[in-house]
Design a protein around this motif. Structure first.
Motif, PDB file in Angstrom:
ATOM      1  N   CYS A  74       0.834  -1.201   0.000  1.00 24.78           N
ATOM      2  CA  CYS A  74       0.000   0.000   0.000  1.00 24.78           C
ATOM      3  C   CYS A  74       0.870   1.252   0.000  1.00 24.78           C
ATOM      4  O   CYS A  74       1.964   1.255   0.566  1.00 24.78           O
ATOM      5  CB  CYS A  74      -0.926   0.014   1.215  1.00 24.78           C
ATOM      6  SG  CYS A  74      -2.079  -1.370   1.240  1.00 24.78           S
ATOM      7  N   HIS A  80      -5.171   9.636   0.420  1.00 27.20           N
ATOM      8  CA  HIS A  80      -5.821   8.327   0.450  1.00 27.20           C
ATOM      9  C   HIS A  80      -4.777   7.230   0.249  1.00 27.20           C
ATOM     10  O   HIS A  80      -3.649   7.481  -0.129  1.00 27.20           O
ATOM     11  CB  HIS A  80      -6.943   8.231  -0.597  1.00 27.20           C
ATOM     12  CG  HIS A  80      -6.462   8.069  -1.987  1.00 27.20           C
ATOM     13  ND1 HIS A  80      -5.930   9.085  -2.731  1.00 27.20           N
ATOM     14  CD2 HIS A  80      -6.414   6.964  -2.780  1.00 27.20           C
ATOM     15  CE1 HIS A  80      -5.588   8.625  -3.920  1.00 27.20           C
ATOM     16  NE2 HIS A  80      -5.869   7.349  -3.983  1.00 27.20           N
ATOM     17  N   SER A  82      -3.618   3.681  -1.558  1.00 29.10           N
ATOM     18  CA  SER A  82      -3.787   2.858  -2.750  1.00 29.10           C
ATOM     19  C   SER A  82      -3.019   1.559  -2.536  1.00 29.10           C
ATOM     20  O   SER A  82      -1.829   1.583  -2.221  1.00 29.10           O
ATOM     21  CB  SER A  82      -3.240   3.605  -3.968  1.00 29.10           C
ATOM     22  OG  SER A  82      -3.332   2.798  -5.110  1.00 29.10           O
ATOM     23  N   SER A  84      -2.097  -2.577  -3.810  1.00 28.78           N
ATOM     24  CA  SER A  84      -1.992  -3.511  -4.926  1.00 28.78           C
ATOM     25  C   SER A  84      -1.748  -4.904  -4.385  1.00 28.78           C
ATOM     26  O   SER A  84      -0.952  -5.101  -3.471  1.00 28.78           O
ATOM     27  CB  SER A  84      -0.813  -3.135  -5.836  1.00 28.78           C
ATOM     28  OG  SER A  84      -0.987  -1.869  -6.394  1.00 28.78           O
ATOM     29  N   GLY A 105      -8.796  -3.667  -3.403  1.00 30.61           N
ATOM     30  CA  GLY A 105      -8.339  -2.912  -2.231  1.00 30.61           C
ATOM     31  C   GLY A 105      -7.616  -3.788  -1.231  1.00 30.61           C
ATOM     32  O   GLY A 105      -7.553  -5.017  -1.353  1.00 30.61           O
TER      33      GLY A 105
END
Length: 182
Positions: A74, A80, A82, A84, A105
């Motif tokens: 992350c 925010h 993000s 993967s 998420g």
């Protein structure tokens, strides 16, 4: 009241500042045209090759298979997070490891969990469903096209001036004209 200009002479239009085109629009300098063209080339270089995969990702079209979640990473940016998921993608075409599942998420999967995914042709990335990546690709393509406008105007202006100059030379010299022609 007398004027220095003969009565039959037409009034001269007011002088236009040298930095303006007819209609009052500013001229673009050669530097700004070059800079805009370079930016356009960069944006088009990023967007055009990605059009096909972005459109396939938007429709979730491609080689169907299964993604097995391995680990997640992350990144925090612009307020925010993000994340993967990295894992393995299995399809009829074979097995690929080190693949990212786009759009999942942090809490969407657990290590070892399997989900249906589609390979749309992007190296190292598969999709769990339709993607909105096409929006960013389309915006880059549009921005690149808009940044080419100053170059297009410059080229059209040069072509018009070139044609006007050729029209003026078509009459030839006085020696080339018949003796009775004006």
């Amino acid at each position: 009241m007398s004027s220095s200009r003969p009565a039959h002479a037409p009034a001269r239009p007011p002088a236009r500042p040298s930095g303006l085109r007819p209609g009052g629009r500013p001229r673009h300098s050669a530097f700004s045209v070059t800079l805009a063209t370079a930016a356009a080339a960069f944006l088009l270089l990023l967007s055009v090759p990605n059009l096909g995969p972005a459109l396939r990702a938007a429709r979730a079209e491609g080689t169907a298979g299964t993604f097995t979640a391995g680990r997640t990473t992350c990144v925090l940016h612009l307020g925010h997070q993000s994340c993967s998921w990295y894992g393995t993608f299995r399809s009829a075409a074979g097995v690929r490891t080190g693949i990212i599942l786009y759009g999942a998420g942090k809490d969407a999967l657990r290590p070892g969990e399997r989900v249906a995914a589609v390979d749309v042709g992007r190296p190292g990335r598969v999709y769990a469903g339709p993607s909105r990546e096409w929006v960013a690709t389309a915006l880059m393509l549009l921005a690149g096209a808009v940044l080419l406008v100053p170059l297009g105007r410059r080229v059209i202006g040069l072509l018009r001036r070139g044609r006007a100059g050729q029209d003026g030379r078509r009459g030839g010299s006085a020696a080339d004209r018949p003796s009775g022609a004006a």
